[in-house]
Design an enzyme around this catalytic site. Structure first.
Site, mmCIF file in Angstrom:
data_model
loop_
_atom_site.group_PDB
_atom_site.id
_atom_site.type_symbol
_atom_site.label_atom_id
_atom_site.label_comp_id
_atom_site.label_asym_id
_atom_site.label_seq_id
_atom_site.Cartn_x
_atom_site.Cartn_y
_atom_site.Cartn_z
ATOM 1 N N ASP A 108 57.741 27.375 56.428
ATOM 2 C CA ASP A 108 57.486 27.796 55.051
ATOM 3 C C ASP A 108 57.062 29.269 55.059
ATOM 4 O O ASP A 108 57.908 30.155 55.087
ATOM 5 C CB ASP A 108 56.423 26.863 54.453
ATOM 6 C CG ASP A 108 56.193 27.065 52.965
ATOM 7 O OD1 ASP A 108 56.842 27.946 52.370
ATOM 8 O OD2 ASP A 108 55.371 26.345 52.388
ATOM 9 N N LYS A 136 62.539 26.096 54.803
ATOM 10 C CA LYS A 136 62.327 26.265 53.368
ATOM 11 C C LYS A 136 62.814 27.620 52.912
ATOM 12 O O LYS A 136 62.531 28.632 53.542
ATOM 13 C CB LYS A 136 60.835 26.121 53.048
ATOM 14 C CG LYS A 136 60.544 24.893 52.238
ATOM 15 C CD LYS A 136 59.189 24.948 51.600
ATOM 16 C CE LYS A 136 58.723 23.532 51.377
ATOM 17 N NZ LYS A 136 57.383 23.504 50.787
HETATM 18 P P1 IMP Z 1 53.806 27.588 57.126
HETATM 19 O O1 IMP Z 1 52.706 27.877 58.105
HETATM 20 O O2 IMP Z 1 53.512 28.113 55.750
HETATM 21 O O3 IMP Z 1 55.183 27.989 57.611
HETATM 22 O O4 IMP Z 1 53.812 26.061 56.863
HETATM 23 C C1 IMP Z 1 54.188 25.229 57.798
HETATM 24 C C2 IMP Z 1 53.328 23.984 57.774
HETATM 25 O O5 IMP Z 1 52.874 23.629 56.484
HETATM 26 C C3 IMP Z 1 54.212 22.887 58.239
HETATM 27 O O6 IMP Z 1 53.922 22.630 59.601
HETATM 28 C C4 IMP Z 1 53.877 21.726 57.349
HETATM 29 O O7 IMP Z 1 52.990 20.869 58.022
HETATM 30 C C5 IMP Z 1 53.194 22.296 56.158
HETATM 31 N N1 IMP Z 1 54.096 22.303 54.982
HETATM 32 C C6 IMP Z 1 54.759 23.343 54.456
HETATM 33 N N2 IMP Z 1 55.482 22.972 53.386
HETATM 34 C C7 IMP Z 1 55.284 21.650 53.263
HETATM 35 C C8 IMP Z 1 55.782 20.664 52.339
HETATM 36 O O8 IMP Z 1 56.573 20.926 51.412
HETATM 37 N N3 IMP Z 1 55.343 19.393 52.515
HETATM 38 C C9 IMP Z 1 54.484 19.044 53.513
HETATM 39 N N4 IMP Z 1 54.003 19.932 54.405
HETATM 40 C C10 IMP Z 1 54.403 21.222 54.274
#
Ligand code: IMP
Ligand code: MG
Length: 180
Positions: A108, A136
């Site tokens: 994300d 995403k």
């Molecule tokens: P980032 O650090 O923002 O890239 O987010 C990654 C982490 O956030 C992932 O390992 C997921 O566990 C959680 N995450 C991000 N988006 C979602 C979602 O839509 N549903 C559930 N968990 C999410």
């Protein structure tokens, strides 16, 4: 026992059979690169279902990876990232000199993956790749991309197939969005 009660509807985005088919392709893609002495690191908790299916797909593709787990937290109970990543439970295995594939559920903002890559790099991993279930289509807060991903995903909050909101919905066999 928790009973299944009427709650918000979860609208499937990626169905179980589509996920299963895609994981076979993904495993074949990984195997085609002939990784040696491979260590798969599943980033918990969200990736546990994906990782469980992926390592068995890797087996069918002829690979025999070692597997370890790294529990990271950034989301806590909310649907938005706190921006800070912390280690809740560290790896057991030594990564120095190894080819590691990090496995995560969703890429994300990129903070979680960037944190994990930096950690393994500081510990001397020889090669670090990332494989995520969902890429995403969201702006990254940090510059990181996955080497392998199963699906490009719309920028909505998703649950199921290991992913939760406040510890719920991990048991769903598909990935979906909550429709209130
Ligand atoms: P980032 O650090 O923002 O890239 O987010 C990654 C982490 O956030 C992932 O390992 C997921 O566990 C959680 N995450 C991000 N988006 C979602 C979602 O839509 N549903 C559930 N968990 C999410
Ligand atoms: Mg996660």
């Amino acid at each position: 026992m928790t009973e299944i009660t009427a709650g918000p509807r979860i609208e499937p985005i990626f169905e179980a059979d589509a996920i299963s088919r895609r994981l076979s392709e993904l495993a074949a893609e990984i195997a085609a690169h002939k990784p040696e002495n491979l260590l798969v690191v599943a980033i918990l908790k969200g990736s546990f279902v994906f990782a469980a299916d992926l390592i068995r797909a890797l087996n069918r593709a002829g690979l025999a990876p070692e597997v370890d787990f790294l529990t990271l937290s950034s989301y806590r109970k909310s649907k938005t990232s706190s921006g800070q990543v912390t280690i809740l439970r560290d790896l057991d295995l030594e990564v120095h000199g190894r080819h590691v594939i990090l496995v995560d559920d969703v890429l994300d903002s990129g903070r979680t993956l960037a944190f994990a890559k930096d950690l393994l790099s500081a510990r001397g991993a020889a090669r670090i790749e990332a494989c995520v279930l969902l890429d995403k289509q969201a702006p990254r807060a940090v510059n990181v991309e996955a080497d392998y991903f199963a699906f490009a995903c719309p920028n909505v909050f998703v649950v199921g197939y290991g992913m939760d909101v406040a510890h719920r919905y991990r048991e769903l066999p598909f990935v979906g969005r909550i429709v209130d």
